[in-house]
Design a protein around this motif. Structure first.
Motif, PDB file in Angstrom:
ATOM      1  N   VAL A 157       0.851  -1.191   0.000  1.00  0.00           N
ATOM      2  CA  VAL A 157       0.000   0.000   0.000  1.00  0.00           C
ATOM      3  C   VAL A 157       0.890   1.245   0.000  1.00  0.00           C
ATOM      4  N   ILE A 158       0.541   2.171  -0.893  1.00  0.00           N
ATOM      5  CA  ILE A 158       1.281   3.437  -0.977  1.00  0.00           C
ATOM      6  C   ILE A 158       0.627   4.434  -0.021  1.00  0.00           C
ATOM      7  N   ILE A 159       1.426   4.999   0.874  1.00  0.00           N
ATOM      8  CA  ILE A 159       0.903   6.037   1.761  1.00  0.00           C
ATOM      9  C   ILE A 159       1.381   7.393   1.249  1.00  0.00           C
ATOM     10  N   THR A 160       0.424   8.267   0.966  1.00  0.00           N
ATOM     11  CA  THR A 160       0.742   9.653   0.602  1.00  0.00           C
ATOM     12  C   THR A 160       0.504  10.526   1.823  1.00  0.00           C
ATOM     13  N   ALA A 161       1.437  11.421   2.098  1.00  0.00           N
ATOM     14  CA  ALA A 161       1.241  12.390   3.179  1.00  0.00           C
ATOM     15  C   ALA A 161       0.983  13.758   2.557  1.00  0.00           C
ATOM     16  N   ALA A 162      -0.221  14.294   2.815  1.00  0.00           N
ATOM     17  CA  ALA A 162      -0.583  15.641   2.338  1.00  0.00           C
ATOM     18  C   ALA A 162      -0.177  16.607   3.441  1.00  0.00           C
ATOM     19  N   LEU A 163       0.988  17.222   3.265  1.00  0.00           N
ATOM     20  CA  LEU A 163       1.680  17.858   4.391  1.00  0.00           C
ATOM     21  C   LEU A 163       1.096  19.189   4.825  1.00  0.00           C
ATOM     22  N   GLY A 192     -11.106  16.053  19.460  1.00  0.00           N
ATOM     23  CA  GLY A 192     -10.661  17.058  20.418  1.00  0.00           C
ATOM     24  C   GLY A 192      -9.163  17.105  20.661  1.00  0.00           C
ATOM     25  N   GLU A 193      -8.393  16.242  19.971  1.00  0.00           N
ATOM     26  CA  GLU A 193      -6.934  16.223  20.192  1.00  0.00           C
ATOM     27  C   GLU A 193      -6.217  16.454  18.864  1.00  0.00           C
ATOM     28  N   LEU A 194      -5.520  17.597  18.772  1.00  0.00           N
ATOM     29  CA  LEU A 194      -4.810  17.907  17.533  1.00  0.00           C
ATOM     30  C   LEU A 194      -3.712  16.879  17.272  1.00  0.00           C
ATOM     31  N   ALA A 195      -3.538  16.528  16.011  1.00  0.00           N
ATOM     32  CA  ALA A 195      -2.374  15.704  15.642  1.00  0.00           C
ATOM     33  C   ALA A 195      -1.130  16.560  15.852  1.00  0.00           C
ATOM     34  N   THR A 196      -0.062  15.964  16.316  1.00  0.00           N
ATOM     35  CA  THR A 196       1.143  16.750  16.597  1.00  0.00           C
ATOM     36  C   THR A 196       2.049  16.869  15.376  1.00  0.00           C
ATOM     37  N   SER A 197       1.813  16.048  14.366  1.00  0.00           N
ATOM     38  CA  SER A 197       2.641  16.122  13.148  1.00  0.00           C
ATOM     39  C   SER A 197       1.976  15.291  12.049  1.00  0.00           C
ATOM     40  N   ASN A 198       2.429  15.516  10.824  1.00  0.00           N
ATOM     41  CA  ASN A 198       2.016  14.644   9.726  1.00  0.00           C
ATOM     42  C   ASN A 198       2.478  13.214   9.984  1.00  0.00           C
ATOM     43  N   ALA A 199       3.700  13.089  10.513  1.00  0.00           N
ATOM     44  CA  ALA A 199       4.275  11.756  10.740  1.00  0.00           C
ATOM     45  C   ALA A 199       3.408  10.942  11.694  1.00  0.00           C
ATOM     46  N   GLN A 200       2.804  11.612  12.657  1.00  0.00           N
ATOM     47  CA  GLN A 200       1.956  10.882  13.611  1.00  0.00           C
ATOM     48  C   GLN A 200       0.779  10.213  12.880  1.00  0.00           C
ATOM     49  N   LEU A 201       0.219  10.926  11.915  1.00  0.00           N
ATOM     50  CA  LEU A 201      -0.906  10.363  11.149  1.00  0.00           C
ATOM     51  C   LEU A 201      -0.421   9.243  10.222  1.00  0.00           C
ATOM     52  N   VAL A 202       0.778   9.419   9.657  1.00  0.00           N
ATOM     53  CA  VAL A 202       1.341   8.374   8.786  1.00  0.00           C
ATOM     54  C   VAL A 202       1.653   7.116   9.598  1.00  0.00           C
ATOM     55  N   GLU A 203       2.255   7.317  10.758  1.00  0.00           N
ATOM     56  CA  GLU A 203       2.614   6.164  11.612  1.00  0.00           C
ATOM     57  C   GLU A 203       1.391   5.304  11.920  1.00  0.00           C
ATOM     58  N   ARG A 204       0.275   5.967  12.223  1.00  0.00           N
ATOM     59  CA  ARG A 204      -0.930   5.214  12.586  1.00  0.00           C
ATOM     60  C   ARG A 204      -1.430   4.384  11.410  1.00  0.00           C
ATOM     61  N   VAL A 205      -1.469   4.981  10.222  1.00  0.00           N
ATOM     62  CA  VAL A 205      -2.002   4.220   9.087  1.00  0.00           C
ATOM     63  C   VAL A 205      -1.028   3.114   8.675  1.00  0.00           C
ATOM     64  N   ALA A 206       0.269   3.353   8.854  1.00  0.00           N
ATOM     65  CA  ALA A 206       1.249   2.296   8.551  1.00  0.00           C
ATOM     66  C   ALA A 206       1.045   1.125   9.515  1.00  0.00           C
ATOM     67  N   PHE A 239     -11.901  13.360   4.473  1.00  0.00           N
ATOM     68  CA  PHE A 239     -11.626  14.625   5.148  1.00  0.00           C
ATOM     69  C   PHE A 239     -12.012  14.546   6.623  1.00  0.00           C
ATOM     70  N   GLY A 240     -11.268  15.278   7.449  1.00  0.00           N
ATOM     71  CA  GLY A 240     -11.605  15.413   8.862  1.00  0.00           C
ATOM     72  C   GLY A 240     -11.690  14.066   9.544  1.00  0.00           C
ATOM     73  N   ARG A 241     -12.778  13.858  10.286  1.00  0.00           N
ATOM     74  CA  ARG A 241     -12.874  12.623  11.070  1.00  0.00           C
ATOM     75  C   ARG A 241     -13.120  11.389  10.206  1.00  0.00           C
ATOM     76  N   HIS A 242     -13.326  11.604   8.922  1.00  0.00           N
ATOM     77  CA  HIS A 242     -13.504  10.458   8.018  1.00  0.00           C
ATOM     78  C   HIS A 242     -12.163   9.907   7.523  1.00  0.00           C
ATOM     79  N   GLN A 243     -11.067  10.596   7.866  1.00  0.00           N
ATOM     80  CA  GLN A 243      -9.769  10.155   7.354  1.00  0.00           C
ATOM     81  C   GLN A 243      -9.446   8.721   7.793  1.00  0.00           C
ATOM     82  N   LEU A 244      -9.527   8.466   9.073  1.00  0.00           N
ATOM     83  CA  LEU A 244      -9.116   7.155   9.587  1.00  0.00           C
ATOM     84  C   LEU A 244      -9.998   6.008   9.076  1.00  0.00           C
ATOM     85  N   PRO A 245     -11.344   6.093   9.204  1.00  0.00           N
ATOM     86  CA  PRO A 245     -12.147   4.967   8.701  1.00  0.00           C
ATOM     87  C   PRO A 245     -12.010   4.752   7.193  1.00  0.00           C
TER      88      PRO A 245
END
Ligand code: SF4
Lengths: 82, 280
Positions: B12-18, B244-258, B213-219
């Motif tokens: 799976v290719i993960i794209t990070a929209a920075l 209610g909790e801001l992501a601290t970085s793009n990498a944090q979102l990438v790490e979770r999906v990886a 978009f938004g809270r639909h990103q993860l599902p």
């Protein structure tokens, strides 16, 4: 001509930035960068046509700053909530 | 692509929209805006599993710019700080002239990929990003000339028709790569049945990328993984890690999906594997 409600601020509402950012004195908040292009009438954008906040507050523009425009009710913005 | 592709365990290719072009640091202090910040975010996202970074250009105060020179500065920083990540420029630009929309394609070297919006999208209450067929064709033509792979941004089902229209008008290099986008406003309503429907409607042999978009990103990225597609995450599309909790970085979102891809048995593609999959 830029919007009469536009100001550039480094600090407001308990937020601080290194570079002054677009701030809307009608909505009393920093504006999104995309909306800042509307505030500045950049590209093909103009505040008195494309900004619902301006249209809602047009009758508050101080005399001599800008000719009055018709007021229009603003609704929720769409497609920009991410 | 389908559930069978998932079962086959293809990477799976993960794209990070920075960074994006709509919201900035007024929305979250963690969103990178300057070339240095974007370069650092790209390196961190790559280390977390992203093989593609999707970038927009901004001035130092966060406002949009389409200038080739600014994209060049950003690319130089990405190449300086990241390892081998694939650079994808946005050619989106609500309100910008058609000429400005071409400028991100003109860096040296050209980006390996660039986005191509398949049709109109409403913004705020009085604005539409038109993305006429004429503009789509001229952007595609310049991408072909410069060896840039288009990432077709399919905002809704109507844009799927536009994708078939583009395929009739132009010859696209295989595989066709389309991003299915789910969210509010002009986007496809974020419902699982709409996701399945969109996959069924894709052109034969196409590879798809999934963007919620938004809270639909993860599902939605999780569904993308399960249905053999690729995924896009990042602060452009979603600034929260959880409610209610801001992501601290793009990498944090990438790490979770990886991590999710790994748990679900799909290998995360390296940039080199992504180049093979997308035929770059
Ligand atoms: S254009 Fe709209 S957002 Fe910008 S300063 Fe004027 S009223 Fe505020």
């Amino acid at each position: 001509m830029t919007c009469p409600f536009l100001a550039y601020r480094s600090e407001a509402n308990d937020r601080q930035f290194d570079e002054p950012r677009a701030y809307c004195e009608a909505a009393e908040q920093f504006v999104q960068p995309m909306r800042a292009d509307i505030c500045n009438d950049r590209y093909d954008l103009s505040h008195d046509e494309h900004c619902e906040i301006y249209l809602e507050h047009a009758d508050e523009v101080p005399a001599g700053t800008e000719t009055g425009d018709e007021t229009e009710n603003a609704g929720q913005s769409a497609g920009d909530d991410a | 692509m389908s559930y069978e592709n998932y079962l086959a365990g293809e990477p799976v290719i993960i794209t990070a929209a920075l960074t994006g072009g709509v919201q900035g640091k007024e929305a979250t202090p963690h969103l990178p805006e300057t070339p240095k910040e974007i370069g650092k975010a790209a390196a961190e996202a790559e280390a977390a599993g992203a093989s593609v970074v999707h970038v927009h250009a901004r001035k130092d105060n966060g406002e949009r710019t389409f200038a080739t020179e600014r994209f060049q500065e950003i690319d130089d920083e990405i190449r300086r700080q990241a390892d081998d990540v694939i650079i994808q420029h946005s050619t989106g630009g609500t309100g910008a002239s058609d000429e400005d929309r071409h400028l991100p394609l003109r860096t040296d070297p050209a980006p390996e990929m660039a986005s191509l919006d398949m049709g109109p999208m409403n913004r705020y209450d009085h604005l539409t990003s038109e993305n006429t067929r004429g503009l789509v064709d001229s952007l595609h033509e310049e991408m072909v000339e410069r060896g840039i792979k288009p990432e077709l941004e399919i905002f809704n089902d109507g844009h799927m028709n536009e994708t078939y229209g583009l395929l009739e008008r132009r010859e696209l290099a295989e595989p066709v790569y389309g991003t299915l986008i789910f969210g509010p406003g002009t986007l496809t309503p974020p419902k699982p049945r709409n996701f399945i429907n969109a996959i069924d409607n894709l052109p034969e042999g196409a590879q798809f990328n999934t963007l919620g978009f938004g809270r639909h990103q993860l599902p939605f990225v999780t569904m993308g993984i399960l249905f053999g597609g690729h995924v896009r995450v990042g602060l452009e599309d979603n600034i929260y890690y959880e409610r209610g909790e801001l992501a601290t970085s793009n990498a944090q979102l990438v790490e979770r999906v990886a991590r999710i891809a790994d748990e679900l048995g799909r290998e995360v593609a390296t940039p080199s594997q992504a180049r093979d999959i997308l035929n770059l």
